[in-house]
Structure formats: C-alpha cells, structure tokens
Write an enzyme that holds these catalytic residues in place. Sequence first.
Site, short mmCIF file in Angstrom:
data_model
loop_
_atom_site.label_atom_id
_atom_site.label_comp_id
_atom_site.label_asym_id
_atom_site.label_seq_id
_atom_site.Cartn_x
_atom_site.Cartn_y
_atom_site.Cartn_z
N HIS A 18 -41.89 -38.32 -51.74
CA HIS A 18 -41.66 -37.79 -50.37
C HIS A 18 -40.62 -38.65 -49.67
CE1 HIS A 18 -43.34 -36.02 -46.45
NE2 HIS A 18 -42.29 -36.75 -46.11
N HIS A 20 -36.91 -38.52 -46.93
CA HIS A 20 -35.91 -37.80 -46.13
C HIS A 20 -34.55 -38.44 -46.41
CE1 HIS A 20 -38.99 -35.78 -43.64
NE2 HIS A 20 -39.69 -36.86 -43.95
N LYS A 104 -42.36 -27.00 -48.67
CA LYS A 104 -42.93 -27.87 -47.65
C LYS A 104 -43.45 -27.05 -46.47
CE LYS A 104 -43.90 -31.53 -45.31
NZ LYS A 104 -43.64 -32.93 -45.33
N HIS A 141 -47.52 -31.22 -44.33
CA HIS A 141 -47.64 -32.16 -43.21
C HIS A 141 -48.94 -31.77 -42.52
CE1 HIS A 141 -45.96 -34.75 -39.90
NE2 HIS A 141 -46.99 -34.16 -39.32
N HIS A 179 -48.28 -38.10 -46.89
CA HIS A 179 -48.41 -39.28 -46.02
C HIS A 179 -49.74 -39.35 -45.28
CE1 HIS A 179 -47.08 -36.20 -43.22
NE2 HIS A 179 -45.82 -36.28 -43.59
N ASP A 252 -42.01 -41.55 -47.50
CA ASP A 252 -41.69 -40.91 -46.21
C ASP A 252 -40.65 -41.71 -45.45
OD1 ASP A 252 -41.68 -38.95 -44.32
OD2 ASP A 252 -43.52 -39.59 -43.33
O1 DOR Z 1 -42.18 -39.68 -38.75
C1 DOR Z 1 -41.73 -38.68 -39.29
N1 DOR Z 1 -40.41 -38.49 -39.44
N2 DOR Z 1 -42.60 -37.76 -39.75
C2 DOR Z 1 -42.18 -36.59 -40.23
O2 DOR Z 1 -43.00 -35.80 -40.61
C3 DOR Z 1 -40.74 -36.23 -40.23
C4 DOR Z 1 -39.91 -37.43 -40.25
C5 DOR Z 1 -38.45 -37.17 -39.95
O3 DOR Z 1 -37.87 -36.23 -40.52
O4 DOR Z 1 -37.88 -37.92 -39.16
ZN ZN Z 2 -41.75 -36.91 -44.09
#
Ligand code: DOR
Ligand code: ZN
Length: 363
Positions: A18, A20, A104, A141, A179, A252
């Site tokens: 997971h 980004h 997702k 989520h 998470h 995450d």
């Molecule tokens: O803290 C977070 N940031 N939780 C999420 O689910 C998304 C993520 C983000 O894309 O910044």
């Molecule tokens: Zn995330």
Amino acid sequence: MSDAPVERLSLRRPDDWHVHLRDGHLLQAVAPLTAAVFGRAIVMPNLAPPLTTVAATQAYRERILAALPEASGFTPLMTAYLTDTIDAGELERGARQGVLTACKLYPAHATTNAAAGVTDLEALAPVLEVMESCGLPLLIHGEVTDAEVDIFDREAVFLERHLAPLLRRHPGLKVVLEHITTAEAVDFVAASGPNLAATITPHHLHLNRNALFNGGLRPDYYCLPVIKRERHRLALRAAATSGHPRYFLGTDSAPHPRHAKESACGCAGIFNSPYALESYATVFEQEGALDRLEDFASIFGPQFYGLPVNEEPVVLLRQPVEVPVRLHLADAVGGDHALVPLHAGQRLPWSREGGQQDGGARS
Ligand code: DOR
Ligand code: ZN
C-alpha cells in the site's frame, strides 16, 4: 545457540502492499525511494482525477516506470478507484489484460482525493461480484465518514456497520483492510476467514495519538485513519510480529509537500518510504521478533495475493542511520515543497546495505 545480537539480516526483497506514489514532480521524487527497497508495490489510485479506467491506469503505470532508474527491477501493481458509477466491465478488462491487480474502496470523503469515493456499499454489490469472479481483491479504507461518529472510532464502527455485512454478501471476495489502526481491527481480522487480511504501517507501530499534540500541534503525524491511543499501538505491534500470515507490510507512505501539511487545513498523510524497512526492523527488534520480519515484509503479502515471492535479497545492517530532517524535491519546486520523512532528525538502529538511494535530495 549464541545470544549475541544479530548484526546483519538478509531478507528476500520485500514488497509494499500500500503506497501513494503521486504524480508529476512528487512522483519523480518518491517513486525511486520505494523502488530502491521494494520489489513491488500496490499503488494507490487516488490521483486527481482518480484512476477509474484501464487506459488511465496503464498511462500512470508508464509514468511510474519512467520515473525510475534503469534496471530498478521494480514492478508497480496497479489499482482502480471505485466510484458509485464505476464500469465493472472496465475492471474485468483491466484484470484480463493484467493491468489491474486490485481495486480500492474509499468511502466518499474519507480522506485525500476521496470525494469521488463510494457513497453506498450495498449498491456496489454487482461490481464486487464481478471482482469476485475475476479474482480482483478489494482494498478498503475502513472508516465511516459520518460527522457524528468520533474520528477515533471511525474504523471500529466501520467493521461492524459495513465490513461484516460485506464479507457475508461476498464470501469469495479477497479483501485487504488497509492500514489498520485499532485493536478492534486486529481482532476482526484474526476472527475472519482466509479471505480477509490487513496491512500495517510503520507509523501506526511507532506512534500513539500523544505524538499529534506533543509540545504543540504536529502536522507531520497527521494521517488517516488517525493514530490511536497506546493500547491500539500495542495491539498492532503484537499482530505485526505474531507470525500470523494475514497481517503484512503496507507503508501507506503518503507524501504531501511541507507547505500543504503546515497549513490551516493540513493534509493527511505520513511520508515514510525512504526509511520504511529500517523503521519496521526497529519495531521487530524491540518486540524480540527480528526472525519474523521477513515473513511480514516479504512472504505473507505475496502469499495472500497469490504471487511469487521475490528471490533477490535486501540486507539490513546494525549500523545506525540518521534520518534527515527533510528531503528536498527538484530545484524547480524546492523550498517549502520539501518533504518531511517519518523519524525526521532521529536515529534508527538499522540501515540498508548499499545505503539510501534518494538522489542526494537530503538535508
Ligand atoms: O493519511 C492518508 N493520506 N490517508 C489516506 O487514506 C490517503 C493518504 C493520501 O493520499 O494522502
Ligand atoms: Zn493510503
């Protein structure tokens, strides 16, 4: 057997289930950090606009690969973003063409770029049936979004209100609760069947909610689901280090430039990719479970997803590493666009053989 502490730890190359990776200049900065350590990563689709088509997902995959050094050996595993109007045929095509690894589910408005998320889970049943039949896992989520539910309770409420009925409606669907942050989620996963797993972040293993208010408001520790009280952190540490195969690594890592974190309405997200493995290793050692780190980081994830484990090794050394206070992005967007990593300014006891590969962007 000797009780001497382990000095060198060789693991199969881990995967991040997971992450980004963002887009544009942020992608250029952060994708190489993930690829320097992890063999594969499940890449989140919450771009603006979100990834809802095979073509957009494939194009993003190309941009990720273009941001990496040659021969990184890294494979991005792509996900589609579920909406109320998502075309199930598109998901099926994505799976068949090998573009999509999973889908997702963001409850609408749950977090960053989740405005287009799902408003009615029951209405999504036909889409989930298609995913079930083509073997696409659902990544969740897991938070309710009702304003009247306390933000610290949103995950626990989601489990009973939405996840339990969903698992009953779709017994053949593979589901990853992403998470997890609570003892309730740990227990829920342990009590569920083989089709439900959970990822655990380094920050939820290291921090409790006091960190958010330690001497003042600390935006770098703000993420969603928000970090919880100490008993939850301890439950997560026990789960991650237990050797249970349905808890595995998912950082995450969610970078936001410093100015977007330090603002009147700071963004949720903790950036941990540059030292994620060192961070997990620290926790596993503190829990006396270094011998289980490889299972958590490199084995249980592929096992759940039905993928082969990586063969090549990554080596950790007991040599402290100083985590920089910030990482600067490319000159053109420098200054306050810097990223603050988890453990900024701290020392971690483990480092990676070969060192951090961050393109000299540290300070
Ligand atoms: O803290 C977070 N940031 N939780 C999420 O689910 C998304 C993520 C983000 O894309 O910044
Ligand atoms: Zn995330």
